[in-house]
Design a protein around this motif. Structure first.
Motif, mmCIF file in Angstrom:
data_model
loop_
_atom_site.group_PDB
_atom_site.id
_atom_site.type_symbol
_atom_site.label_atom_id
_atom_site.label_comp_id
_atom_site.label_asym_id
_atom_site.label_seq_id
_atom_site.Cartn_x
_atom_site.Cartn_y
_atom_site.Cartn_z
ATOM 1 N N ASN A 191 14.167 5.329 -3.487
ATOM 2 C CA ASN A 191 13.347 5.296 -2.283
ATOM 3 C C ASN A 191 11.877 5.099 -2.610
ATOM 4 O OD1 ASN A 191 13.310 5.597 0.669
ATOM 5 N ND2 ASN A 191 12.083 7.425 0.249
ATOM 6 N N ALA A 192 11.493 5.445 -3.845
ATOM 7 C CA ALA A 192 10.086 5.356 -4.250
ATOM 8 C C ALA A 192 9.548 3.933 -4.100
ATOM 9 C CB ALA A 192 9.927 5.823 -5.689
ATOM 10 N N VAL A 193 10.337 2.939 -4.518
ATOM 11 C CA VAL A 193 9.912 1.542 -4.433
ATOM 12 C C VAL A 193 10.445 0.891 -3.163
ATOM 13 C CG1 VAL A 193 10.010 -0.721 -5.520
ATOM 14 C CG2 VAL A 193 9.751 1.327 -6.944
ATOM 15 N N TYR A 194 11.756 0.975 -2.966
ATOM 16 C CA TYR A 194 12.379 0.228 -1.882
ATOM 17 C C TYR A 194 12.128 0.869 -0.520
ATOM 18 C CZ TYR A 194 14.553 -2.119 -5.796
ATOM 19 O OH TYR A 194 14.741 -2.812 -6.951
ATOM 20 N N GLY A 195 11.859 2.177 -0.514
ATOM 21 C CA GLY A 195 11.545 2.829 0.744
ATOM 22 C C GLY A 195 10.287 2.278 1.383
ATOM 23 N N LEU A 196 9.340 1.833 0.547
ATOM 24 C CA LEU A 196 8.092 1.277 1.068
ATOM 25 C C LEU A 196 8.287 -0.119 1.648
ATOM 26 C CD1 LEU A 196 5.611 2.442 -1.721
ATOM 27 C CD2 LEU A 196 6.274 3.615 0.381
ATOM 28 N N MET A 197 9.452 -0.711 1.385
ATOM 29 C CA MET A 197 9.740 -2.037 1.925
ATOM 30 C C MET A 197 10.450 -1.967 3.278
ATOM 31 S SD MET A 197 11.034 -3.684 -1.684
ATOM 32 C CE MET A 197 11.191 -5.359 -1.110
ATOM 33 N N LEU A 198 10.804 -0.754 3.719
ATOM 34 C CA LEU A 198 11.582 -0.613 4.947
ATOM 35 C C LEU A 198 10.874 -1.135 6.192
ATOM 36 C CD1 LEU A 198 13.316 2.861 4.397
ATOM 37 C CD2 LEU A 198 14.223 0.571 3.967
ATOM 38 N N PRO A 199 9.544 -0.952 6.341
ATOM 39 C CA PRO A 199 8.907 -1.527 7.532
ATOM 40 C C PRO A 199 9.093 -3.037 7.636
ATOM 41 C CG PRO A 199 7.448 0.071 6.500
ATOM 42 C CD PRO A 199 8.607 -0.137 5.554
ATOM 43 N N TRP A 200 9.287 -3.686 6.510
ATOM 44 C CA TRP A 200 9.482 -5.138 6.488
ATOM 45 C C TRP A 200 10.957 -5.506 6.538
ATOM 46 C CZ3 TRP A 200 8.286 -8.407 1.512
ATOM 47 C CH2 TRP A 200 8.574 -9.756 1.751
ATOM 48 N N VAL B 295 3.930 -13.312 3.033
ATOM 49 C CA VAL B 295 4.823 -12.735 2.018
ATOM 50 C C VAL B 295 4.017 -12.268 0.814
ATOM 51 C CG1 VAL B 295 6.609 -13.300 0.316
ATOM 52 C CG2 VAL B 295 6.916 -13.959 2.707
ATOM 53 N N HIS B 296 3.099 -13.104 0.361
ATOM 54 C CA HIS B 296 2.284 -12.742 -0.806
ATOM 55 C C HIS B 296 1.424 -11.508 -0.519
ATOM 56 C CE1 HIS B 296 -0.239 -12.995 -4.319
ATOM 57 N NE2 HIS B 296 -1.316 -13.171 -3.565
ATOM 58 N N LYS B 297 0.794 -11.490 0.646
ATOM 59 C CA LYS B 297 -0.118 -10.392 0.963
ATOM 60 C C LYS B 297 0.621 -9.081 1.218
ATOM 61 C CE LYS B 297 -3.876 -13.216 2.837
ATOM 62 N NZ LYS B 297 -4.678 -13.556 4.055
ATOM 63 N N VAL B 298 1.812 -9.156 1.818
ATOM 64 C CA VAL B 298 2.522 -7.911 2.117
ATOM 65 C C VAL B 298 2.983 -7.231 0.828
ATOM 66 C CG1 VAL B 298 4.952 -8.669 2.342
ATOM 67 C CG2 VAL B 298 4.048 -6.877 3.840
ATOM 68 N N GLY B 299 3.279 -8.024 -0.203
ATOM 69 C CA GLY B 299 3.631 -7.435 -1.498
ATOM 70 C C GLY B 299 2.475 -6.634 -2.075
ATOM 71 N N ILE B 300 1.257 -7.130 -1.889
ATOM 72 C CA ILE B 300 0.064 -6.426 -2.364
ATOM 73 C C ILE B 300 -0.091 -5.093 -1.636
ATOM 74 C CG2 ILE B 300 -2.459 -6.516 -2.492
ATOM 75 C CD1 ILE B 300 -2.199 -9.568 -2.782
ATOM 76 N N THR B 301 0.154 -5.084 -0.328
ATOM 77 C CA THR B 301 0.011 -3.835 0.435
ATOM 78 C C THR B 301 1.053 -2.803 0.017
ATOM 79 O OG1 THR B 301 1.439 -4.529 2.294
ATOM 80 C CG2 THR B 301 -0.890 -5.132 2.406
ATOM 81 N N ILE B 302 2.264 -3.267 -0.319
ATOM 82 C CA ILE B 302 3.320 -2.342 -0.747
ATOM 83 C C ILE B 302 2.973 -1.725 -2.095
ATOM 84 C CG2 ILE B 302 5.742 -2.226 -1.502
ATOM 85 C CD1 ILE B 302 6.348 -4.328 0.703
ATOM 86 N N MET B 303 2.482 -2.534 -3.026
ATOM 87 C CA MET B 303 2.114 -2.009 -4.341
ATOM 88 C C MET B 303 0.904 -1.072 -4.237
ATOM 89 S SD MET B 303 4.485 -3.088 -6.167
ATOM 90 C CE MET B 303 3.859 -2.249 -7.604
ATOM 91 N N HIS B 304 -0.011 -1.356 -3.347
ATOM 92 C CA HIS B 304 -1.150 -0.470 -3.125
ATOM 93 C C HIS B 304 -0.669 0.917 -2.699
ATOM 94 C CE1 HIS B 304 -5.184 0.765 -1.737
ATOM 95 N NE2 HIS B 304 -4.559 1.282 -0.689
ATOM 96 N N TRP C 182 -0.135 9.963 -0.831
ATOM 97 C CA TRP C 182 -0.615 10.425 0.463
ATOM 98 C C TRP C 182 -0.448 9.360 1.544
ATOM 99 C CZ3 TRP C 182 -3.503 9.569 -3.897
ATOM 100 C CH2 TRP C 182 -4.396 8.490 -3.876
ATOM 101 N N LEU C 183 -0.187 8.116 1.125
ATOM 102 C CA LEU C 183 0.047 7.038 2.089
ATOM 103 C C LEU C 183 1.530 6.847 2.401
ATOM 104 C CD1 LEU C 183 -2.497 4.326 0.863
ATOM 105 C CD2 LEU C 183 -2.802 6.051 2.641
ATOM 106 N N TYR C 184 2.408 7.677 1.816
ATOM 107 C CA TYR C 184 3.840 7.555 2.097
ATOM 108 C C TYR C 184 4.160 7.946 3.543
ATOM 109 C CZ TYR C 184 4.913 6.970 -2.897
ATOM 110 O OH TYR C 184 5.006 6.511 -4.192
ATOM 111 N N ILE C 185 3.299 8.736 4.166
ATOM 112 C CA ILE C 185 3.493 9.101 5.566
ATOM 113 C C ILE C 185 3.065 7.916 6.428
ATOM 114 C CG2 ILE C 185 2.863 10.734 7.378
ATOM 115 C CD1 ILE C 185 2.084 12.707 5.119
ATOM 116 N N ASP C 186 4.009 7.331 7.155
ATOM 117 C CA ASP C 186 3.725 6.117 7.923
ATOM 118 C C ASP C 186 2.526 6.285 8.853
ATOM 119 O OD1 ASP C 186 5.731 4.703 6.714
ATOM 120 O OD2 ASP C 186 7.180 4.942 8.333
ATOM 121 N N PHE C 187 2.458 7.434 9.523
ATOM 122 C CA PHE C 187 1.370 7.658 10.478
ATOM 123 C C PHE C 187 0.011 7.544 9.788
ATOM 124 C CE2 PHE C 187 -1.650 10.717 12.362
ATOM 125 C CZ PHE C 187 -1.799 10.128 13.613
ATOM 126 N N VAL C 188 -0.087 8.103 8.588
ATOM 127 C CA VAL C 188 -1.340 8.050 7.841
ATOM 128 C C VAL C 188 -1.607 6.631 7.348
ATOM 129 C CG1 VAL C 188 -2.571 8.899 5.790
ATOM 130 C CG2 VAL C 188 -1.178 10.472 7.160
#
Length: 511
Positions: A101-110, A203-212, A218-224
């Motif tokens: 979930n650490a990596v792939y969980g951040l891809m769920l919004p996409w 696609v290119h830019k969204v990958g950057i936001t996920i890695m950020h 502290w950014l794992y909380i979607d609301f934050v």
């Protein structure tokens, strides 16, 4: 009152830290070598750096702590491996199919929970639905698209009438996106330049936001996260990405509505292009999207499920092959003798079929395939995959508790000198049948391996061979940017900080 609350929060954090690191789990994890973590923060300060510095830092750690190391991403432990034995343990077992979930969980919004990110029963059901899309008969039909798009790419380059320097990323990703839309989605993007350009940039830019987000817990909380500038950027990008795929789905649904759904039952791979006299529209090749629409009619998948899989395949089906083509072209440009041998093979096959490749001819391009495989060894399109084994496992003699994040570094494994002598040298001869014999099966995994291997790897290899064959038959590649100077960045797909430029010299000009 506020001071009391803050003090209680601080005490709770300290107590949690003590339990985590000095309890059973932490004592086991901390036996594994790795950088010394700070209290509370772990190793976060070493990882909250630029994407290019992060790439270099991970390469350094993989060498320093070979074959295994751990670091703490705040309160979560990451185990990192590159030895084939450990990789086989983690990804080769049918009982271990859980992505971390650490990596792939951040891809769920996409991507939500499509084939790439789902697990358990849902993953098994989706895999079963989609597997027929990559059957041999379907691939044979798709070959026509690979060839048509290869010819169109050559025509685009030749239209400039002289040796031309191109930014490979922009040139090739347009080509691969056209292919995945035409084959897997049944929709052509020809003459939709702005539509597909916005998607590729997003696609290119969204990958950057996920890695950020990855190394900022502290950014794992979607609301934050979605209140931050990066989160707001991702929201705008997701509108573009989801809007693109929804339009693709809408067009295909409209096609089947006009034909009363009569073609959805025909998945035997023998469908040809023909004109429907009743509707006066063109019958397209049956595609992966048609399998999903057919499954929808049988209540095996809902509308959201279709969107998940289309988003997943649009991303994985164009960005990974584009990266592979870019690096293969650059490697051949820097190695003219190898390029010449690959071209000679292509020329012989092309002349034998009057310049019209088919499935049979593509399968005969054995040396070109060796070049592509060696390119994928040096520059795997997906440099890292991540798992969370459902049970305790032993890796390099260290116990790793169940559900711990385990990162598999494909890029570093492919350059392991214990399995690849002179690992930084481009040498297609590594992939002769004789040299492949006896090699550890998990020392080379550009398409992953085990039960969750890439469902489209045969599709990808045919696409890569067809594209490279047409380029080699018509152009000589000359280097402009050199790989030794390339700065890589940590991303979902192997990416570079700057453009990758190569000169394409038409053969008639070169001669």
């Amino acid at each position: 009152m506020i001071t009391t609350i803050l003090l209680l929060i601080l005490l709770a954090i300290c107590f949690h830290y003590y339990l985590l690191h000095f309890g059973k789990y932490g004592r086991v994890i901390n036996l594994i070598p790795g950088p010394q973590p700070l209290p509370i923060f772990g190793d976060l300060l070493d990882f909250c750096i630029s994407p290019s510095k992060l790439w270099e830092h991970l390469r350094k750690l993989n060498k320093q702590y070979y074959p295994i190391f751990k670091f703490w991403n705040g309160w979560e432990a990451y185990i990192n491996i590159r030895h084939p034995d450990d990789i086989e343990t983690v990804i080769g077992q049918p009982r271990f199919i859980q992505k971390s979930n650490a990596v792939y969980g951040l891809m769920l919004p996409w991507l939500s929970t499509g084939l790439l990110t789902s697990a358990g029963r849902k993953w098994q059901t989706r895999r079963k639905i989609l597997t027929p899309a990559f059957h041999f008969n379907m691939l044979r039909e798709f070959t026509d698209v690979f060839i048509q798009e290869g010819e169109r790419l050559v025509g685009k380059l030749k239209s400039e009438g002289r040796p031309v320097v191109k930014d490979l990323k922009m040139l090739i990703s347009e080509h691969t996106l056209n292919i995945i839309c035409e084959t897997a989605m049944g929709t052509s993007l020809i003459d939709k330049g702005d539509f597909q350009y916005k998607y590729r940039k997003a696609v290119h830019k969204v990958g950057i936001t996920i890695m950020h987000r990855l190394f900022r817990p502290w950014l794992y909380i979607d609301f934050v996260f979605f209140l931050t500038p990066v989160g707001m950027l991702q929201s705008r990008l997701l509108k573009i990405l989801h809007g693109f795929t929804k339009q693709i789905i809408k067009e295909r649904k409209e096609y089947h509505e006009k034909t009363n759904g009569r073609y959805l039952a025909d998945f035997d791979g023998n469908a040809n292009e023909e004109t429907d006299e009743m509707t006066c529209i063109r019958k397209k090749r049956l595609a992966m999207l048609d399998l999903l629409l057919s499954a929808h009619r049988h209540n095996l998948i809902d509308d959201e499920g279709i969107r998940e899989e289309v988003d997943t395949f649009m991303f994985k089906g164009h960005d990974t092959t584009a990266a592979s083509l870019c690096f293969t072209i650059m490697l051949l440009a820097e190695h003219p003798q190898i390029q010449g041998r690959a071209r000679a093979e292509v020329k012989e096959i092309m002349e034998s079929c009057n310049g019209k490749l088919g499935m049979t001819e593509l399968q005969k391009l054995t040396y070109l395939e060796m070049c592509i495989k060696e390119s994928l060894r040096l520059y795997p399109s997906v440099p890292l995959i991540s798992r969370a084994p459902e049970e305790d496992v032993t890796l390099s003699n260290y116990l790793v508790p169940a559900h711990t994040v385990v990162n598999v570094y494909i890029y570093d494994s492919h350059r392991n000198p214990k399995f690849w002598p002179n690992p930084d040298v481009f040498d297609p001869e590594r992939f002769t049948p004789e040299n492949c014999h006896g090699r550890h099966p998990y020392s080379y995994i550009p398409f992953s391996a085990g039960p969750r291997n890439c469902i489209g790897q045969k599709f990808a290899m045919l696409e890569l061979k067809a594209t490279m064959a047409y380029l080699l038959f018509n152009f000589i590649f000359e280097p402009v940017d050199y790989l030794k100077d390339v700065i890589f960045v940590q991303d979902l797909i192997l990416q570079t900080e700057h453009s990758l430029r190569t000169k394409f010299v038409p053969l008639q000009v070169a001669s």
